[in-house]
Design a protein around this motif. Structure first.
Motif, mmCIF file in Angstrom:
data_model
loop_
_atom_site.group_PDB
_atom_site.id
_atom_site.type_symbol
_atom_site.label_atom_id
_atom_site.label_comp_id
_atom_site.label_asym_id
_atom_site.label_seq_id
_atom_site.Cartn_x
_atom_site.Cartn_y
_atom_site.Cartn_z
ATOM 1 N N UNK A 116 44.211 -8.607 -29.431
ATOM 2 C CA UNK A 116 45.418 -8.404 -30.237
ATOM 3 C C UNK A 116 45.904 -9.742 -30.767
ATOM 4 N N UNK A 117 46.758 -9.639 -31.766
ATOM 5 C CA UNK A 117 47.370 -10.842 -32.354
ATOM 6 C C UNK A 117 48.881 -10.695 -32.262
ATOM 7 N N UNK A 118 49.528 -11.663 -31.617
ATOM 8 C CA UNK A 118 50.984 -11.641 -31.459
ATOM 9 C C UNK A 118 51.602 -12.633 -32.433
ATOM 10 N N UNK A 119 52.434 -12.125 -33.330
ATOM 11 C CA UNK A 119 53.100 -12.946 -34.345
ATOM 12 C C UNK A 119 54.561 -13.155 -33.943
ATOM 13 N N UNK A 120 55.079 -14.363 -34.120
ATOM 14 C CA UNK A 120 56.473 -14.663 -33.769
ATOM 15 C C UNK A 120 57.097 -15.584 -34.815
ATOM 16 N N UNK A 121 58.289 -15.209 -35.235
ATOM 17 C CA UNK A 121 59.071 -16.013 -36.185
ATOM 18 C C UNK A 121 60.382 -16.367 -35.501
ATOM 19 N N UNK A 122 60.647 -17.654 -35.314
ATOM 20 C CA UNK A 122 61.840 -18.113 -34.610
ATOM 21 C C UNK A 122 62.737 -18.885 -35.574
ATOM 22 N N UNK A 123 64.024 -18.624 -35.466
ATOM 23 C CA UNK A 123 65.007 -19.327 -36.301
ATOM 24 C C UNK A 123 66.128 -19.847 -35.402
ATOM 25 N N UNK A 124 66.306 -21.149 -35.401
ATOM 26 C CA UNK A 124 67.369 -21.778 -34.611
ATOM 27 C C UNK A 124 68.554 -22.058 -35.535
ATOM 28 N N UNK A 125 69.758 -21.701 -35.081
ATOM 29 C CA UNK A 125 70.933 -21.679 -35.955
ATOM 30 C C UNK A 125 70.587 -20.856 -37.200
ATOM 31 N N UNK A 126 70.227 -19.600 -36.929
ATOM 32 C CA UNK A 126 69.625 -18.733 -37.953
ATOM 33 C C UNK A 126 70.505 -18.555 -39.178
ATOM 34 N N UNK A 127 71.818 -18.581 -39.024
ATOM 35 C CA UNK A 127 72.723 -18.362 -40.152
ATOM 36 C C UNK A 127 73.128 -19.671 -40.826
ATOM 37 N N UNK A 128 72.488 -20.769 -40.392
ATOM 38 C CA UNK A 128 72.737 -22.080 -41.003
ATOM 39 C C UNK A 128 74.218 -22.452 -40.989
#
Length: 283
Positions: free
Chosen positions: A234-246
């Protein structure tokens, strides 16, 4: 829900025992040890300080069910100390007793893991197919933080009116004038006109850490999905955003009230939005 309290006694602290009391005339003639022709600093260093902490802590948790896990925590606290290792006023060290520099009175943190209810085995679009492979099976995780501001002290850059080698000079709080402003901004966080230079040879009456800086808000989010390749891989994809709302978290204002930029904020206390993508192949 819990009450938490702690106290530490006999912590390291020091003051200059050879400090000259504020007054007229040459400074060295007013130093206590001048009678021994000793005019440098002579620090009294011993375990003579205290700190204390009290807090109301509230926690709520939703255990993992129906695709959601949620944990929240609220802390309402108060802590005090005497500010580092050097007394502002060596003749009355209790003047430095104030909220601790790192004390945020209110802190709320929420964390969650949410299986978005779209795709095979979930509430919506519950069927296999290409559409499920694209929009189904996603999971959203996050940590949300909301914190009240940190304390800071009003100060004066020019301490010449004390005519002493001893101390930091704080201003006088003008009677009837509030240091608070109704519409705080990075250009004017507090009212410097509420402070004045003390009388000659006098300490100011404004307290240490008597002003409070900007609040802090931050949301760190993660979106992830596992794509099946074969039965065993399987392939696990992850998108992380720190202080996502800027969100712009302002830093502390300039607390030097005799400066042309008194009350002005020139920096930030946290990062602006940062994102990263990651992938893991499992086999």
């Amino acid at each position: 829900m819990a009450y938490v309290g702690s106290a530490n006694r006999h912590l390291f602290y020091r003051y200059d025992a050879n400090a000259a009391p504020p007054g007229p005339g040459p400074i060295n003639l007013r130093q206590p040890y001048n009678v021994y022709e000793f005019t440098t600093n002579a620090y009294n260093q011993s375990n003579q300080s205290n700190i204390g902490y009290q807090a109301l802590q509230v926690q709520a948790q939703k255990r993992y069910s129906r695709g959601l896990m949620l944990t929240t925590a609220l802390t309402w606290s108060s802590s005090y100390d005497f500010g580092g290792h050097n007394a502002m006023d060596p003749f009355l060290t209790n003047r430095d007793r104030a909220p601790e520099d790192s004390n945020r009175r209110l802190v709320f943190v929420a964390s969650h893991v949410w299986e978005i209810p779209v795709g095979e085995g979930r509430a919506y679009l519950n069927k296999p197919g290409i559409l499920n492979e694209v929009v189904g099976g996603w999971q959203l995780s996050g940590i949300w933080s909301l914190e009240s501001g940190l304390p800071f002290s009003p100060t004066l850059g020019n301490a010449a009116s004390l005519n002493s080698n001893c101390c930091t000079l704080r201003p006088d709080l003008v009677s009837g004038v509030s240091p608070l402003v109704s519409d705080k901004s990075r250009n004017m966080w507090f009212n410097p006109a509420a402070y004045a230079i003390p009388a000659l040879y006098q300490f100011g009456n404004s307290a240490r850490n008597s002003l409070w800086g900007p609040n802090l808000f931050r949301a760190d989010l993660s979106l992830q999905k596992t794509f099946k390749i074969t039965e065993r891989s399987s392939f696990e994809f992850q998108w992380e955003a720190y202080n996502a709302f800027n969100h712009t978290n302002l830093g502390q204002p300039n607390g030097q009230v005799d400066s042309s930029t008194a009350g002005v904020i020139n920096g930030t206390a946290d990062i602006m939005r940062r994102m990263q993508l990651g992938g893991t192949v499992r086999f």
